[in-house]
Scaffold this motif. Structure first.
Motif, PDB file in Angstrom:
ATOM      1  N   GLN A   1       0.893  -1.234  -0.086  1.00 21.34           N
ATOM      2  CA  GLN A   1      -0.077  -0.112  -0.136  1.00 21.34           C
ATOM      3  C   GLN A   1       0.906   1.073  -0.067  1.00 21.34           C
ATOM      4  O   GLN A   1       0.797   2.141  -0.593  1.00 21.34           O
ATOM      5  CB  GLN A   1      -0.821  -0.073   1.254  1.00 21.34           C
ATOM      6  CG  GLN A   1      -2.237  -0.942   1.101  1.00 21.34           C
ATOM      7  CD  GLN A   1      -2.754  -1.083   2.484  1.00 21.34           C
ATOM      8  OE1 GLN A   1      -2.236  -0.929   3.702  1.00 21.34           O
ATOM      9  NE2 GLN A   1      -3.929  -1.281   2.630  1.00 21.34           N
ATOM     10  N   SER A   2       1.734   1.298   0.802  1.00 26.11           N
ATOM     11  CA  SER A   2       2.746   2.487   0.987  1.00 26.11           C
ATOM     12  C   SER A   2       3.542   2.661  -0.112  1.00 26.11           C
ATOM     13  O   SER A   2       3.780   3.962  -0.742  1.00 26.11           O
ATOM     14  CB  SER A   2       3.550   2.364   2.169  1.00 26.11           C
ATOM     15  OG  SER A   2       4.243   3.310   2.329  1.00 26.11           O
ATOM     16  N   LYS A   3       4.186   1.711  -0.621  1.00 20.95           N
ATOM     17  CA  LYS A   3       5.074   1.651  -1.874  1.00 20.95           C
ATOM     18  C   LYS A   3       4.471   2.028  -3.247  1.00 20.95           C
ATOM     19  O   LYS A   3       4.910   2.916  -3.837  1.00 20.95           O
ATOM     20  CB  LYS A   3       5.824   0.430  -2.150  1.00 20.95           C
ATOM     21  CG  LYS A   3       6.852   0.317  -3.237  1.00 20.95           C
ATOM     22  CD  LYS A   3       8.061   1.323  -3.069  1.00 20.95           C
ATOM     23  CE  LYS A   3       7.955   2.581  -3.818  1.00 20.95           C
ATOM     24  NZ  LYS A   3       9.226   3.522  -3.806  1.00 20.95           N
ATOM     25  N   TYR A   4       3.361   1.478  -3.653  1.00 25.10           N
ATOM     26  CA  TYR A   4       2.861   1.429  -4.858  1.00 25.10           C
ATOM     27  C   TYR A   4       1.550   2.285  -5.070  1.00 25.10           C
ATOM     28  O   TYR A   4       1.072   2.668  -6.293  1.00 25.10           O
ATOM     29  CB  TYR A   4       2.465   0.028  -5.519  1.00 25.10           C
ATOM     30  CG  TYR A   4       3.889  -0.793  -5.538  1.00 25.10           C
ATOM     31  CD1 TYR A   4       4.667  -0.391  -6.746  1.00 25.10           C
ATOM     32  CD2 TYR A   4       4.063  -1.787  -4.829  1.00 25.10           C
ATOM     33  CE1 TYR A   4       5.883  -1.067  -6.733  1.00 25.10           C
ATOM     34  CE2 TYR A   4       5.178  -2.683  -5.107  1.00 25.10           C
ATOM     35  CZ  TYR A   4       6.226  -2.149  -5.877  1.00 25.10           C
ATOM     36  OH  TYR A   4       7.320  -2.848  -6.193  1.00 25.10           O
ATOM     37  N   ARG A   5       1.103   2.992  -4.039  1.00 27.69           N
ATOM     38  CA  ARG A   5       0.136   3.904  -4.227  1.00 27.69           C
ATOM     39  C   ARG A   5       0.719   5.114  -5.047  1.00 27.69           C
ATOM     40  O   ARG A   5       1.639   5.476  -5.035  1.00 27.69           O
ATOM     41  CB  ARG A   5      -0.140   4.487  -2.803  1.00 27.69           C
ATOM     42  CG  ARG A   5      -1.520   5.168  -2.862  1.00 27.69           C
ATOM     43  CD  ARG A   5      -1.998   5.254  -1.322  1.00 27.69           C
ATOM     44  NE  ARG A   5      -0.954   5.898  -0.113  1.00 27.69           N
ATOM     45  CZ  ARG A   5      -1.238   7.267   0.112  1.00 27.69           C
ATOM     46  NH1 ARG A   5      -2.324   7.913  -0.255  1.00 27.69           N
ATOM     47  NH2 ARG A   5      -0.308   7.621   0.865  1.00 27.69           N
ATOM     48  N   ASN A   6      -0.310   5.527  -6.057  1.00 29.99           N
ATOM     49  CA  ASN A   6      -0.041   6.537  -6.975  1.00 29.99           C
ATOM     50  C   ASN A   6       1.414   6.445  -7.674  1.00 29.99           C
ATOM     51  O   ASN A   6       1.972   7.337  -7.734  1.00 29.99           O
ATOM     52  CB  ASN A   6       0.312   8.035  -5.954  1.00 29.99           C
ATOM     53  CG  ASN A   6      -0.032   9.243  -6.976  1.00 29.99           C
ATOM     54  OD1 ASN A   6      -0.086   9.213  -8.048  1.00 29.99           O
ATOM     55  ND2 ASN A   6       0.189  10.223  -6.400  1.00 29.99           N
TER      56      ASN A   6
ATOM     57  N   GLY B   1       3.989   5.014  -6.598  1.00 28.12           N
ATOM     58  CA  GLY B   1       5.018   5.303  -5.579  1.00 28.12           C
ATOM     59  C   GLY B   1       5.414   6.637  -5.926  1.00 28.12           C
ATOM     60  O   GLY B   1       6.448   7.294  -5.315  1.00 28.12           O
ATOM     61  N   GLN B   2       4.523   7.667  -6.264  1.00 29.59           N
ATOM     62  CA  GLN B   2       4.650   9.047  -6.146  1.00 29.59           C
ATOM     63  C   GLN B   2       4.318  10.044  -5.139  1.00 29.59           C
ATOM     64  O   GLN B   2       3.187  10.736  -5.357  1.00 29.59           O
ATOM     65  CB  GLN B   2       4.242   9.543  -7.710  1.00 29.59           C
ATOM     66  CG  GLN B   2       4.925   8.919  -8.838  1.00 29.59           C
ATOM     67  CD  GLN B   2       4.192   9.726 -10.168  1.00 29.59           C
ATOM     68  OE1 GLN B   2       4.917  10.153 -10.978  1.00 29.59           O
ATOM     69  NE2 GLN B   2       3.030   8.927 -10.383  1.00 29.59           N
ATOM     70  N   THR B   3       4.429   9.326  -3.962  1.00 30.37           N
ATOM     71  CA  THR B   3       3.913  10.313  -2.786  1.00 30.37           C
ATOM     72  C   THR B   3       5.273  10.772  -2.098  1.00 30.37           C
ATOM     73  O   THR B   3       5.825   9.691  -1.965  1.00 30.37           O
ATOM     74  CB  THR B   3       2.921   9.628  -1.995  1.00 30.37           C
ATOM     75  OG1 THR B   3       3.427   8.782  -1.052  1.00 30.37           O
ATOM     76  CG2 THR B   3       1.833   8.848  -2.847  1.00 30.37           C
TER      77      THR B   3
ATOM     78  N   CYS C   1       5.531   7.495   0.450  1.00 32.08           N
ATOM     79  CA  CYS C   1       5.687   6.378  -0.137  1.00 32.08           C
ATOM     80  C   CYS C   1       7.193   5.740   0.630  1.00 32.08           C
ATOM     81  O   CYS C   1       8.118   6.326   0.571  1.00 32.08           O
ATOM     82  CB  CYS C   1       6.173   6.522  -1.887  1.00 32.08           C
ATOM     83  SG  CYS C   1       4.607   6.323  -2.477  1.00 32.08           S
TER      84      CYS C   1
ATOM     85  N   ASN D   1      10.481   4.164   0.616  1.00 34.40           N
ATOM     86  CA  ASN D   1      11.463   4.246  -0.333  1.00 34.40           C
ATOM     87  C   ASN D   1      12.594   3.072  -0.245  1.00 34.40           C
ATOM     88  O   ASN D   1      13.187   2.667  -1.117  1.00 34.40           O
ATOM     89  CB  ASN D   1      12.387   5.754  -0.291  1.00 34.40           C
ATOM     90  CG  ASN D   1      12.953   6.092  -1.496  1.00 34.40           C
ATOM     91  OD1 ASN D   1      12.260   6.393  -2.677  1.00 34.40           O
ATOM     92  ND2 ASN D   1      14.252   6.180  -1.478  1.00 34.40           N
TER      93      ASN D   1
END
Ligand code: ADP
Length: 484
Positions: free
Chosen positions: A281-286, A288-290, A293, A295
């Motif tokens: 959820q945290s890596k691939y949301r948007n 990876g453009q947040t 996200c 890293n």
């Protein structure tokens, strides 16, 4: 047209200054494209210093009447804006997917998230309390009142075209400030649609203006103009530092929400399936453009292989495609430059010994689409350990013990979001307190909400947005000392 909005009046191709829809003085425009197809969606005015100055003058003229409304009156107008944002969630979501690329479900989710800041601050408007302090002398009484800072400005990025605006405009307007917004040139239509709804909600002219165009020229005027008392910026650390420097001569207040380099730590005692879910959820949301996200993923020796296997299996299920299509998990990156950065981080890590176990290439869809990528056994010297990737690349690093994990996690100039998975209570407190970050997700990969303070330490910024703390950034404290 590609727009197909239920309410076509939400698609605005002019800037909004002092309650009027305007073109640039020069007549020049900037075109806005759909990153999923490369198609030109429309244009916005390419404005500069002169138009910005007019928006600032209008904000100054509008200030006294807006500031002098009762808190409840301001609150009601904001509440109405919140309702209109939600009523138009489908159109606003579609507009966002078209100009930004994120999957439609995510775009609609962002509209709800964006609207939640207006709802929250409509409520907070009524709770701007002062203080009374026992006097220091028998014949003295001390009061503290809070007042709006005045005319404010916001410069916002393309990754959250709606929420980064409401997170600033919500508290500003609730506090009684007026605001001039400069949205990112890649995603101006979301900003213009939202301000159209603000007008319908009864926000008076001049209270909220949107100026589109040259970032440098508009930014220079917003920072140099003495009528502007505060700037709130979300974007890169590089531009944030420049704006802060430009604000220095005028001692202008700044709030900065800048880059991150979020670590995600998986300890031996973590629930691995939950950890995989959170990391996904945290890596691939948007794509990876947040700025929050993940890293860097640090996994303890004992569970490294098991985590890597489960994570890889989850990544294999991701679907890359046009955000308008049902079932798309990952849309295109915002532009080719963004894709080039992901490629650079992959090549650098592989050259230093990392192994590619998923993705690694531009996606067959072409354009700026990129495959979700996983690297294992990444060395600490890799670029991806130091710099924010802002794309769908997950690098896995190995660690032995708690001290090593903390020291690696903190070994960065950034300090925005961090995450870790563990069940041991002592460890949870030790690690949470030791992480040099403004935000810590513990056994969760999603932390953003309007009710909590969002912001970073170190090079990740200044100030907090959202929550009861978020409104403080738009208020001045005044001390009244009374002799009786
Ligand atoms: P990103 O890398 O996410 O695009 P930037 O920091 O470059 O982040 O941009 C974020 C916002 O800052 C955008 O609205 C952009 O137009 C604006 N911006 C970029 N350069 C400047 C500048 N020199 N002065 C003011 N604003 C700028």
């Amino acid at each position: 047209t590609a727009m197909q909005l239920k309410d076509t009046a939400l698609f605005r191709q002019q800037a909004y200054i002092d309650g009027a829809w305007l073109d640039a003085d020069s007549g020049q425009t900037i075109s806005v494209n759909n990153p999923a197809t490369g198609e030109i969606l429309g244009t916005v005015p390419k404005m500069g210093a002169a138009e910005t100055r007019r928006a600032i003058d209008a904000a100054e003229r509008a200030l006294p009447a807006w500031r002098d409304l009762t808190a409840k009156e301001r609150s009601q107008k904001l509440r109405r804006w919140f309702e209109l944002l939600m009523e138009n969630q489908d159109d606003l979501g579609r507009l966002m997917t078209l100009e930004q690329g994120k999957p439609l479900a995510e775009a609609k989710g962002e509209i709800a998230y964006a609207a939640s800041f207006i709802e929250w601050f409509a409520e907070e408007a009524k709770r701007i309390y002062g203080d009374t302090i026992p006097g220091h002398q028998k014949d003295k009484r001390i009061l503290v009142i809070k007042q709006p800072i005045g005319v404010t400005a916001a410069i916002t990025p393309w990754n959250f075209p709606a929420a980064m605006i409401t997170r600033k405009a919500g508290p500003a307007l609730a506090a009684g400030c007026t605001m001039v917004i400069k949205p990112a040139s890649q995603t101006p239509f979301s900003a213009l649609a939202m301000v159209e709804l603000a007008e319908r909600a009864g926000i008076p002219k001049g209270v909220l203006s949107v100026v589109t165009g040259s970032a440098g020229d508009i930014g220079n005027e917003l920072t140099a103009n003495p009528k502007v008392r505060k700037i709130s910026f979300t974007g890169s650390t590089e531009v944030g530092a420049k704006l802060m420097e430009q604000c220095a001569p005028g001692i202008k207040k700044v709030s900065l929400e800048l880059g991150g380099n979020a670590p995600f730590i998986v300890f031996d005692d973590a629930d691995l399936d939950e950890a995989v879910k959170g990391a996904m959820q945290s890596k691939y949301r948007n794509a990876g453009q947040t700025c929050v996200c993940v890293n860097r993923i640090y996994v303890q020796d004992g569970v490294y292989d098991a985590f890597a296997e489960k994570f890889q299996a989850a990544v294999a299920k991701l679907r890359v495609g046009n955000g308008l299509e049902e079932g798309t998990d990952i849309g295109p990156l915002i532009d080719d430059r963004a894709a080039a950065k992901v490629r650079e981080h992959i090549e650098d890590a592989v050259a230093q010994g990392a192994r590619l176990v998923a993705g690694g290439q531009a996606h067959q869809m072409g354009g700026s689409y990129f495959e979700p990528t996983v690297l294992v056994d990444v060395p600490d010297s890799a670029k991806v350990a130091k710099e924010e990737t802002f794309g769908p690349l997950a690098p896995l690093f190995r660690f032995k013990d708690e001290a090593e994990a903390i020291s690696k996690a903190n070994d960065t100039e950034f300090g925005l979001a961090s995450y870790f998975y563990a069940r041991d209570l002592g460890r949870v407190f030790r690690v949470a307190e030791a992480l040099e970050y403004g935000m810590v997700g513990i056994n969760t990969g999603l932390i953003s909400t309007e009710v909590a303070p969002f912001g970073g330490v170190k090079s990740s910024g200044l100030g907090r947005e959202g929550s009861k703390y978020g409104i403080e950034d738009y208020l001045e404290i005044k001390y009244l000392c009374m002799g009786i």
